[in-house]
Scaffold this active site. Sequence first.
Site, PDB file in Angstrom:
ATOM      1  CB  SER A   1      18.010 -11.401  19.812  1.00 11.51           C
ATOM      2  OG  SER A   1      19.008 -12.181  19.206  1.00 11.51           O
TER       3      SER A   1
ATOM      4  CG  ASP B   1      25.123   2.779  16.911  1.00 20.04           C
ATOM      5  OD1 ASP B   1      24.290   3.407  17.581  1.00 20.04           O
ATOM      6  OD2 ASP B   1      25.923   1.959  17.408  1.00 20.04           O
TER       7      ASP B   1
ATOM      8  CE  LYS C   1      19.245 -13.944  23.626  1.00 26.41           C
ATOM      9  NZ  LYS C   1      20.038 -14.582  22.554  1.00 26.41           N
TER      10      LYS C   1
END
Length: 578
Positions: free
Chosen positions: A301, A312, A326
């Site tokens: 999460s 990224d 998740k």
Amino acid sequence: MSKTKKITLVVLLVFSATIITGWFSGLYSNSTNDIYAQVRKSILTFGEVYKTVTARYVEDIEPEKFLQAGIQGMLDKLDPYTVYLESEGKDEIEIMTRGKYYGVGMRIVVRNGWATVAEQPFANSPAFRAGIREGDQIVEIDGHSTKDESLTKTAGRLRGTEKGSEVKIKIKRVGEEKSLAFTLIRDEIVVSDIQYTGFVEPGVGLIKLERFNRGAGHQLFEAIQDLEEQGLDKLILDLRSNPGGLLDVAVEVADLFVPKGSLVVYTEGRHKDSRQEFRARTNPIFGEKPLVILVDGFSASASEIVSGAIQDLDRGVIIGSRSFGKGLVQTVVPLDRKGDTQLKLTTAKYYMPSGRLIQKPDAFNRGRGSVLMNSTENGDEDDPKEEEKEETVEEKFYTKNGRVVLGGGGITPDVKVKNPRTSRFVIELMRKSMFFNYSLNYAADHKNLTPDFEITDPILDGFFKFVEGKEFDYNPDGYEEIENIEKLAKEDGYLENIQASVDALKKDFKVVKQKEKENSIDDVKMLLKREISAKLFSADVAYQSMFASDSVLTKAVQILKDENEYSKLLNVQVAVKK
């Protein structure tokens, strides 16, 4: 009004509240009025079934339990994270969203049938000020024994309902003949989400973040500030086994590392126009110096939001093993005026700046009998449609610097490293609290140890004698299969034909057990030092005792100290020094 009628009315109110909330949030648009009508009809049918069964079933029905079973039956058809919360679950949500609660400041577990203090109480809490220690057994609360009591019930009685109220407890402590009595005054407890802050090597800092509860971002900010005052040059943020928490807190944490205005994560719900973007809102406190984030299969999460954004945006290197996957957003919906019952409902999915989805693709069809819109028409719920199958393909996405990262769920580290597999022998020793229980006795008898102590052969021998005295035994991996074969052979009448072979295999497994013990000595020493350190010194000293045996942490330090390797992993050109 009878209790049954009251419960039936509650059922209708619960469902009505859920539908109205969904309607106002756009869950049911104008183009789907037929769905609203279908749901209204279904509510009436549900209520009639519920009323008829509770009133006329051949045996007595407990209305509240029957209601809960009905609610759970519906939610079981959805994803694993949509859940119905009652009062105790609500308390946990409150701790997460407020970052604090009223209580005495102890984390407890059940050991040997008793509620036991799992670690040193929170600093400056009522339990800390009273001198309660890790390992203390809570044998009585306000005159009631805690023997074999559920952890939820014990925690509820300790926590109480209001600040300033009094709770009397009795503690059984190793080394003390009589129980110790304490009177604690409940206070506001600020929960720390940081397990450890310190240095692995000069200049190389380490922060272990356990959860993303309210306040975690500020706590991390202060921890970084503290380390910078001590000469922080490079940072390792350990998110291993961090199950996540609040979305906005994850963005706050990312804010500390990425440029202001950077896209951290975005969510998309059921409708095309539901996309929400979350960007860094402040200038980072640690925005340029080398950064490594550690993840594993239990990082989920919010942990994946932070590590995925850092990856990224090419802000740091991710090390460890693939994260949990998740990526579903839950919204907590109150179901009554007091908020004693709530529905934690999945309403959207997380996506990384590169466009990849965090969620692994099997959340909606993993044995829970999905009734979602994309289920197959023939009712075969284990066969998802093509668009769902396509999500299982590890699509290629690209970072800011053009590096390839994979979709399909979870965060794949830039450098994959796993700690050696723990043997069944050690797992069973931990499961049966052997390290914990032995360290209580050893620490009570050796109070003059210093933090740099080592686990010597006499300590190790004493531990194994303790284990033998507790009649510890276990079955190595694979042994149960042999027992199953023996059982089937006996039932089918051919055991005599294979008895000699079965006995030979069992004898071989005795050798396996001895070999596992010999190969586990380093792990046993490490866990003994950790547990004894926790009892005698502090959680920080216990955490530090594991550094040398942590291959993931060792790799992180190695990469941070090698500027060329670090830059190469991020596809960054390093200026040549002349």
